[in-house]
Scaffold this active site. Structure first.
Site, PDB file in Angstrom:
ATOM      1  N   HIS A   1       0.834  -1.206   0.000  1.00 23.47           N
ATOM      2  CA  HIS A   1       0.000   0.000   0.000  1.00 23.47           C
ATOM      3  C   HIS A   1       0.869   1.256   0.000  1.00 23.47           C
ATOM      4  O   HIS A   1       0.601   2.206  -0.743  1.00 23.47           O
ATOM      5  CB  HIS A   1      -0.917   0.003   1.229  1.00 23.47           C
ATOM      6  CG  HIS A   1      -1.662   1.287   1.414  1.00 23.47           C
ATOM      7  ND1 HIS A   1      -2.864   1.542   0.786  1.00 23.47           N
ATOM      8  CD2 HIS A   1      -1.377   2.396   2.144  1.00 23.47           C
ATOM      9  CE1 HIS A   1      -3.297   2.741   1.130  1.00 23.47           C
ATOM     10  NE2 HIS A   1      -2.405   3.285   1.945  1.00 23.47           N
ATOM     11  N   GLU A   2       1.904   1.260   0.835  1.00 23.67           N
ATOM     12  CA  GLU A   2       2.791   2.427   0.880  1.00 23.67           C
ATOM     13  C   GLU A   2       3.546   2.587  -0.439  1.00 23.67           C
ATOM     14  O   GLU A   2       3.802   3.704  -0.876  1.00 23.67           O
ATOM     15  CB  GLU A   2       3.767   2.304   2.054  1.00 23.67           C
ATOM     16  CG  GLU A   2       3.102   2.243   3.425  1.00 23.67           C
ATOM     17  CD  GLU A   2       2.083   3.339   3.658  1.00 23.67           C
ATOM     18  OE1 GLU A   2       2.266   4.456   3.118  1.00 23.67           O
ATOM     19  OE2 GLU A   2       1.099   3.097   4.375  1.00 23.67           O
TER      20      GLU A   2
ATOM     21  N   HIS B   1       1.576   4.542  -2.852  1.00 25.50           N
ATOM     22  CA  HIS B   1       1.738   5.995  -2.771  1.00 25.50           C
ATOM     23  C   HIS B   1       2.987   6.447  -3.517  1.00 25.50           C
ATOM     24  O   HIS B   1       2.990   7.506  -4.157  1.00 25.50           O
ATOM     25  CB  HIS B   1       1.826   6.430  -1.304  1.00 25.50           C
ATOM     26  CG  HIS B   1       0.537   6.352  -0.569  1.00 25.50           C
ATOM     27  ND1 HIS B   1      -0.639   6.897  -1.050  1.00 25.50           N
ATOM     28  CD2 HIS B   1       0.216   5.783   0.624  1.00 25.50           C
ATOM     29  CE1 HIS B   1      -1.620   6.679  -0.193  1.00 25.50           C
ATOM     30  NE2 HIS B   1      -1.133   6.001   0.826  1.00 25.50           N
TER      31      HIS B   1
END
Length: 236
Positions: free
Chosen positions: A105-106, A109
């Protein structure tokens, strides 16, 4: 006093705060329990969160972003200023499905940043405005009340709080998109497979609920302020 609800009288708008608090507590409990559950499930590949993150970034041709370990639990975040994916201790060295989900998920980004994803740029631009609003909104509102219900100060305080709400609303598509990218990539690259993909989707879905709950709580708080302020203005 503002709207006649302060002092010892019953303030019916407190129900809005109660609803917001309950939503936030429920979302926090959900993400903690879901992460705890799938942190006990080891991935088939045996890759750690850090290894999965590096694999994801390299697959997208991103070589200027480093992966680092940070202290704390669920303190994972991507910092666009230093180009670092920061993973908490429970994610960085863990080979669990939950850890890989959070790490990916990071990385989502980082990919957004690399691709110039517009909502991410908007959120970054809103950070100083939101920080300014969060620091000044309540002091201005309280000062307005102390000075006998000054409409001007209260109105400015509400506008400052609105900036905080807008920031949280802009955050929603950024977080959902990062999770969507993450799930798609771990599946395509074979980092996770079969049921593991659905499990990491559950982890990221629970995490997304915390942002939804925070935004909802802020909207309810804003609504409460508008109701109280409107009542005050009608009495002037």
């Amino acid at each position: 006093m503002l709207g006649g609800y302060y002092g010892f009288g019953f303030d019916p708008t407190m129900i809005l705060l109660l609803i917001g608090t309950m939503l936030s507590l429920a979302a926090s409990s959900r993400v903690n329990s879901t992460f705890s559950r799938y942190s006990k499930v080891r991935s088939t590949t045996g890759m750690t969160g850090a290894e999965a993150a590096r694999r994801l970034l390299q697959s997208q041709g991103i070589y200027d972003v480093s992966v680092q370990s940070v202290t704390g639990s669920l303190t994972d975040h991507y910092d666009p200023r230093t180009k670092t994916v920061n993973l908490s201790e429970s994610v960085y060295g863990s080979a669990s499905v939950a850890a890989i989900g959070v790490a990916s998920h990071e990385c989502g980004h980082a990919i957004q940043d690399n691709r110039g994803y517009v909502p991410l740029r908007m959120r970054a631009a809103f950070v100083p405005v939101a920080n300014f609003g969060s620091k000044l909104s309540w002091p201005l509102i309280l000062l307005g009340l102390i000075l006998g219900g000054s409409n001007m100060l209260i109105r400015i305080g509400i506008w400052m709080f609105l900036m905080v709400v807008l920031f949280q609303l802009i955050t929603l598509p950024v977080e959902f998109n990062a999770s969507s990218r993450a799930v798609q990539l771990v599946d395509q690259l074979g980092i996770l497979s079969g049921q593991e993909v659905q499990q990491t989707r559950s982890v990221l879905g629970a995490a997304a609920l915390t942002y939804v709950a925070a935004a909802a709580a802020s909207v309810l708080q804003l609504l409460r302020l508008i109701i109280l302020f409107g009542g005050n203005r009608r009495r002037d």
